[in-house]
Enzyme design. Structure first.
Site, short mmCIF file in Angstrom:
data_model
loop_
_atom_site.label_atom_id
_atom_site.label_comp_id
_atom_site.label_asym_id
_atom_site.label_seq_id
_atom_site.Cartn_x
_atom_site.Cartn_y
_atom_site.Cartn_z
N GLY A 89 16.17 -15.12 -10.47
CA GLY A 89 17.33 -14.31 -10.86
C GLY A 89 17.40 -12.92 -10.28
O GLY A 89 18.27 -12.14 -10.68
N HIS A 96 13.57 -3.23 -9.57
CA HIS A 96 14.15 -2.53 -10.71
C HIS A 96 13.64 -3.11 -12.01
O HIS A 96 13.47 -4.32 -12.14
CB HIS A 96 15.69 -2.58 -10.67
CG HIS A 96 16.25 -3.94 -10.44
ND1 HIS A 96 16.25 -4.57 -9.22
CD2 HIS A 96 16.82 -4.82 -11.30
CE1 HIS A 96 16.81 -5.76 -9.32
NE2 HIS A 96 17.16 -5.95 -10.58
#
Ligand code: AMP
Length: 109
Positions: A89, A96
């Site tokens: 994903g 991040h």
């Protein structure tokens, strides 16, 4: 990296809702929030994913950045998500940390 959207956000070429910044990390609200608080903490240097992160100073600074974001947002309870690799994903290939919380204890200024 010139074509990286998060590098452009860090450089101010693309607008963002900045939450926190220091010499090593930049934190901004996710454009498509999945919780009441949904902030992304990213290293200022371009690192593709957690798998490519070798610098222990930056590792520590990211986690300190997460804690700063929690403090600024007024959350004691939160969860972290770090999608690593496209198959699990990761859509933006600049490392991040998602900081997510639905238990905001005070309103933002
Ligand atoms: P991931 O799927 O882990 O790569 O997460 C990427 C995140 O970046 C998603 O939650 C997006 O909503 C978010 N995102 C993409 N573009 C922007 C942007 N310009 N400003 C803020 N967040 C963004």
């Amino acid at each position: 990296m010139t074509d990286c959207i998060f590098c452009k956000i860090i450089n101010g070429e693309i607008p963002s809702k900045k939450v926190y910044e220091n010499d090593f990390v930049f934190a901004f609200d996710d454009i498509n929030p999945k919780a009441k608080v949904h902030t992304l903490v990213v290293p200022k240097v371009h690192v593709e994913s957690l798998n490519e992160l070798e610098d222990e100073k930056i590792m520590a600074e990211i986690l300190k950045g997460v804690k700063e974001v929690a403090k600024i947002k007024g959350v004691k309870s939160y969860r972290l998500q770090v999608n690593t690799g496209k198959a699990e994903g990761q859509e933006v290939m600049h490392l991040h940390f998602h900081v997510l919380s639905n238990t905001v204890e005070r309103k933002e200024n």
